[in-house]
Design an enzyme around this catalytic site. Structure first.
Site, PDB file in Angstrom:
ATOM      1  N   LYS A  10      11.905  50.248  24.510  1.00 28.61           N
ATOM      2  CA  LYS A  10      12.841  50.424  25.616  1.00 28.61           C
ATOM      3  C   LYS A  10      12.676  49.399  26.655  1.00 28.61           C
ATOM      4  O   LYS A  10      11.831  48.548  26.737  1.00 28.61           O
ATOM      5  CB  LYS A  10      12.495  52.066  26.153  1.00 28.61           C
ATOM      6  CG  LYS A  10      12.565  53.076  25.147  1.00 28.61           C
ATOM      7  CD  LYS A  10      12.336  54.431  25.766  1.00 28.61           C
ATOM      8  CE  LYS A  10      12.856  55.665  24.848  1.00 28.61           C
ATOM      9  NZ  LYS A  10      12.441  56.901  25.612  1.00 28.61           N
ATOM     10  N   TYR A  50      21.590  59.467  22.468  1.00 30.34           N
ATOM     11  CA  TYR A  50      21.097  60.552  22.893  1.00 30.34           C
ATOM     12  C   TYR A  50      22.056  61.697  23.130  1.00 30.34           C
ATOM     13  O   TYR A  50      21.890  62.792  23.934  1.00 30.34           O
ATOM     14  CB  TYR A  50      20.720  60.133  24.367  1.00 30.34           C
ATOM     15  CG  TYR A  50      19.450  59.346  24.348  1.00 30.34           C
ATOM     16  CD1 TYR A  50      18.040  59.866  23.610  1.00 30.34           C
ATOM     17  CD2 TYR A  50      19.203  58.270  24.969  1.00 30.34           C
ATOM     18  CE1 TYR A  50      17.202  59.166  23.611  1.00 30.34           C
ATOM     19  CE2 TYR A  50      18.051  57.276  24.842  1.00 30.34           C
ATOM     20  CZ  TYR A  50      16.898  57.914  24.353  1.00 30.34           C
ATOM     21  OH  TYR A  50      15.808  57.096  24.270  1.00 30.34           O
ATOM     22  N   ASN A 113       8.890  55.959  29.231  1.00 31.90           N
ATOM     23  CA  ASN A 113       7.853  56.038  28.141  1.00 31.90           C
ATOM     24  C   ASN A 113       7.781  55.026  27.137  1.00 31.90           C
ATOM     25  O   ASN A 113       7.315  55.392  25.840  1.00 31.90           O
ATOM     26  CB  ASN A 113       7.848  57.449  27.440  1.00 31.90           C
ATOM     27  CG  ASN A 113       9.122  58.011  26.994  1.00 31.90           C
ATOM     28  OD1 ASN A 113      10.216  57.011  26.919  1.00 31.90           O
ATOM     29  ND2 ASN A 113       9.517  59.094  26.456  1.00 31.90           N
ATOM     30  N   HIS A 116      10.974  54.327  21.684  1.00 29.01           N
ATOM     31  CA  HIS A 116      11.948  55.366  21.018  1.00 29.01           C
ATOM     32  C   HIS A 116      11.415  55.381  19.316  1.00 29.01           C
ATOM     33  O   HIS A 116      11.370  54.283  18.898  1.00 29.01           O
ATOM     34  CB  HIS A 116      13.169  55.167  21.122  1.00 29.01           C
ATOM     35  CG  HIS A 116      14.066  56.241  20.251  1.00 29.01           C
ATOM     36  ND1 HIS A 116      14.485  57.556  20.412  1.00 29.01           N
ATOM     37  CD2 HIS A 116      14.745  55.961  19.114  1.00 29.01           C
ATOM     38  CE1 HIS A 116      15.020  57.799  19.629  1.00 29.01           C
ATOM     39  NE2 HIS A 116      15.292  56.921  18.650  1.00 29.01           N
ATOM     40  N   GLU A 127      20.700  57.392  13.542  1.00 31.08           N
ATOM     41  CA  GLU A 127      20.349  56.127  14.516  1.00 31.08           C
ATOM     42  C   GLU A 127      20.498  54.858  14.044  1.00 31.08           C
ATOM     43  O   GLU A 127      20.960  53.770  14.517  1.00 31.08           O
ATOM     44  CB  GLU A 127      19.180  56.641  15.179  1.00 31.08           C
ATOM     45  CG  GLU A 127      19.102  58.024  15.880  1.00 31.08           C
ATOM     46  CD  GLU A 127      17.676  58.216  16.331  1.00 31.08           C
ATOM     47  OE1 GLU A 127      16.595  57.636  16.090  1.00 31.08           O
ATOM     48  OE2 GLU A 127      17.628  59.383  17.215  1.00 31.08           O
TER      49      GLU A 127
END
Ligand code: IDP
Ligand code: MG
Length: 150
Positions: A10, A50, A113, A116, A127
């Site tokens: 990310k 998302y 975080n 992914h 995805e």
């Protein structure tokens, strides 16, 4: 079973110079990189990716976060790779993630975080399709495979 999954470092992971460290963990584990690119995710693609979180209180900040800078997107292949990468990544909240996992070692906040990965074979397929054209996933032989798989 040989599977593929969608993984990305990310924007915080890229900004914090963790790309090499994170990819290195996957390589050393024995997972195979079969797709790789850097991109800055357009809002529309982020909202699509998302989709399942649309309507949740954190959806807007999540989309802002994931579109805030470049990400490194990859397709990893290996035995049970979906579950393996989820374990290597650790729990969603980095403070709850076990030490030794990527989030446990490098993260502090759920909204930062670092990484992914797809949570099932179905989301992996979805995805992968969002981020990679079929021709961007490369099939090749690794000479090392006989030392990684029995
Ligand atoms: P996952 O990334 O471990 O699969 P998901 O529940 O799918 O976790 O959530 C997607 C992403 O949304 C998380 O990685 C995190 O960046 C963000 N997120 C999830 N829950 C929260 C929250 O409660 N507050 C802020 N961000 C969240
Ligand atoms: Mg998820």
């Amino acid at each position: 079973m040989l599977e593929r999954t969608y993984v990305m470092v990310k924007p915080d992971g890229v900004q914090r110079n963790l790309v090499g460290e994170i990819m290195s963990r996957f390589e050393k584990k024995g997972l195979m990189i079969v797709g790789l690119k850097m991109l800055q995710i357009p809002r529309e693609l982020a909202e699509h990716h998302y989709e399942e979180h649309r309507g949740k209180p954190f959806f807007e900040s999540l989309v802002e976060y994931i579109t805030s800078g470049p990400v490194v997107a990859m397709v990893l292949e290996g035995k049970d790779v979906v579950g393996t990468v989820r374990e290597m990544m650790g729990a969603t909240n980095p403070l709850a993630a076990a030490l030794g996992t990527i989030r446990g070692d490098f993260g502090m906040d759920i909204g930062r975080n670092v990484v992914h990965s797809s949570d099932s074979l179905e989301s992996a397929a979805r995805e992968l399709g969002l981020f990679f054209a079929p021709g961007e996933i490369i099939e090749y032989k690794r000479a090392l495979d006989k030392w990684i798989y029995e």
